[in-house]
Design an enzyme around this catalytic site. Structure first.
Site, PDB file in Angstrom:
ATOM      1  N   LYS A 102       0.843  -1.176   0.000  1.00 38.45           N
ATOM      2  CA  LYS A 102       0.000   0.000   0.000  1.00 38.45           C
ATOM      3  C   LYS A 102       0.890   1.241   0.000  1.00 38.45           C
ATOM      4  O   LYS A 102       2.079   1.145   0.254  1.00 38.45           O
ATOM      5  CB  LYS A 102      -0.921   0.003   1.237  1.00 38.45           C
ATOM      6  CG  LYS A 102      -2.052  -1.010   1.081  1.00 38.45           C
ATOM      7  CD  LYS A 102      -2.930  -1.136   2.322  1.00 38.45           C
ATOM      8  CE  LYS A 102      -3.542   0.134   2.798  1.00 38.45           C
ATOM      9  NZ  LYS A 102      -4.337   0.856   1.783  1.00 38.45           N
ATOM     10  N   GLY A 103       0.270   2.379  -0.311  1.00 38.50           N
ATOM     11  CA  GLY A 103       1.023   3.626  -0.252  1.00 38.50           C
ATOM     12  C   GLY A 103       1.224   4.295  -1.591  1.00 38.50           C
ATOM     13  O   GLY A 103       1.831   5.367  -1.665  1.00 38.50           O
ATOM     14  N   GLU A 111      -2.857   4.973   7.061  1.00 38.01           N
ATOM     15  CA  GLU A 111      -3.587   3.739   6.721  1.00 38.01           C
ATOM     16  C   GLU A 111      -3.136   2.572   7.609  1.00 38.01           C
ATOM     17  O   GLU A 111      -3.956   1.777   8.077  1.00 38.01           O
ATOM     18  CB  GLU A 111      -3.361   3.381   5.247  1.00 38.01           C
ATOM     19  CG  GLU A 111      -4.072   4.319   4.282  1.00 38.01           C
ATOM     20  CD  GLU A 111      -3.702   4.094   2.828  1.00 38.01           C
ATOM     21  OE1 GLU A 111      -4.362   4.668   1.960  1.00 38.01           O
ATOM     22  OE2 GLU A 111      -2.735   3.359   2.547  1.00 38.01           O
TER      23      GLU A 111
HETATM   24  C1  ABF Z   1      -4.775   3.371  -0.977  1.00 35.64           C
HETATM   25  O1  ABF Z   1      -4.996   3.763  -2.292  1.00 35.64           O
HETATM   26  C2  ABF Z   1      -3.435   2.934  -0.970  1.00 35.64           C
HETATM   27  O2  ABF Z   1      -2.766   2.383   0.042  1.00 35.64           O
HETATM   28  C3  ABF Z   1      -3.143   2.394  -2.286  1.00 35.64           C
HETATM   29  O3  ABF Z   1      -1.904   2.940  -2.521  1.00 35.64           O
HETATM   30  C4  ABF Z   1      -4.154   3.042  -3.143  1.00 35.64           C
HETATM   31  C5  ABF Z   1      -4.961   2.173  -4.033  1.00 35.64           C
HETATM   32  O4  ABF Z   1      -5.516   3.066  -4.928  1.00 35.64           O
HETATM   33  P1  ABF Z   1      -6.739   2.807  -5.851  1.00 35.64           P
HETATM   34  O5  ABF Z   1      -7.845   2.300  -5.014  1.00 35.64           O
HETATM   35  O6  ABF Z   1      -6.975   4.161  -6.408  1.00 35.64           O
HETATM   36  O7  ABF Z   1      -6.277   1.838  -6.883  1.00 35.64           O
HETATM   37  O8  ABF Z   1      -5.658   2.400  -0.594  1.00 35.64           O
END
Ligand code: ABF
Length: 235
Positions: A102-103, A111
């Site tokens: 994530k991130g 988060e």
């Molecule tokens: C967050 O949003 C994050 O940790 C991850 O980087 C991102 C996922 O993005 P998306 O939902 O726009 O694909 O949850």
């Protein structure tokens, strides 16, 4: 949901809508960040408005806090809520053991704190986020601005001997300036290509003094709700 959404956005919407099944009256709910989590916040807002759902949300970013307020969800800070029943959030990658990267959206620190304070964490995603082995997505690592170049070199050296395929990292930029997180920090994106041992890597990265937190979520996620553009959902 509008009919002119792209297939990927439809998939995200269906995952988010299904995840609302986990939300019950009276819950304290961690609200993730990103485009998939934004669908969740909008769905929950509708349920608050139309069905009288009674929840409080703890947002994981300023962006999510603004959206949650706009759709009518009562929000608290984590310090006010202390412990949460459930967090629902997106991810950049997930593997068969429910380990996550994530991130990508830059909110990994809040988060991770919010997810860890929650009884359960549910990830919502489209199927493109599923991988056999984590690491194709560059791993975000939040570092303090002071001495970030030294931290970058140190982190790259600490990767020697670990089960990864690459060691290059780049400072995340926002135009010509470093990207700055809600906590005032920078992000290094680590191009590892393959992460053989996520738990070990996470522990090693967090040993570097300038590192605040990394985007590996190991043993935090309880289930992944996967949406498809045709409306199918798998858990
Ligand atoms: C967050 O949003 C994050 O940790 C991850 O980087 C991102 C996922 O993005 P998306 O939902 O726009 O694909 O949850």
């Amino acid at each position: 949901m509008s009919s002119d959404l792209s297939p990927i956005d439809r998939a995200k919407f269906f995952a988010a809508r299904r995840a609302t099944d986990y939300v019950e009256n009276g819950m304290r709910v961690g609200l993730g960040t990103g485009s998939t989590a934004a669908w969740l916040v909008k769905c929950l807002g509708e349920m608050v408005r139309d069905d009288g759902l009674n929840i409080v949300g703890v947002p994981t970013s300023l962006q999510t806090a603004t959206l949650a307020r706009d759709v009518g969800i009562t929000i608290l800070s984590l310090d006010e809520a202390r412990w949460l029943d459930l967090t629902i959030d997106g991810a950049d990658e997930y593997d068969g053991n429910l380990n996550l990267i994530k991130g990508g959206g830059g909110a990994l620190l809040q988060e991770k704190i919010v997810a860890t304070a929650s009884e359960r964490m549910i990830v919502i995603a489209d199927a493109s986020k599923q991988v056999d082995t984590l690491g194709a997505f560059p791993l975000p690592v939040e570092v303090i601005p002071f001495g970030w170049q030294t931290t970058k070199t140190l982190v790259e050296e600490m990767l020697i001997g670990l089960d990864v395929m690459g060691r290059q990292s780049t400072l995340r930029m926002n135009g010509s300036q470093p990207f700055v997180t809600d906590e005032g920090n920078y992000i290094l994106d680590l191009n590892l290509r393959r992460i053989g041992n996520a738990q070990q890597l996470s522990l090693v990265l967090n040993q570097a003094p300038g590192v605040v937190e990394n985007g590996l979520f190991v043993d935090i996620c309880d289930a992944v709700v996967i949406g498809y553009s045709n409306g199918k959902v798998e858990v």
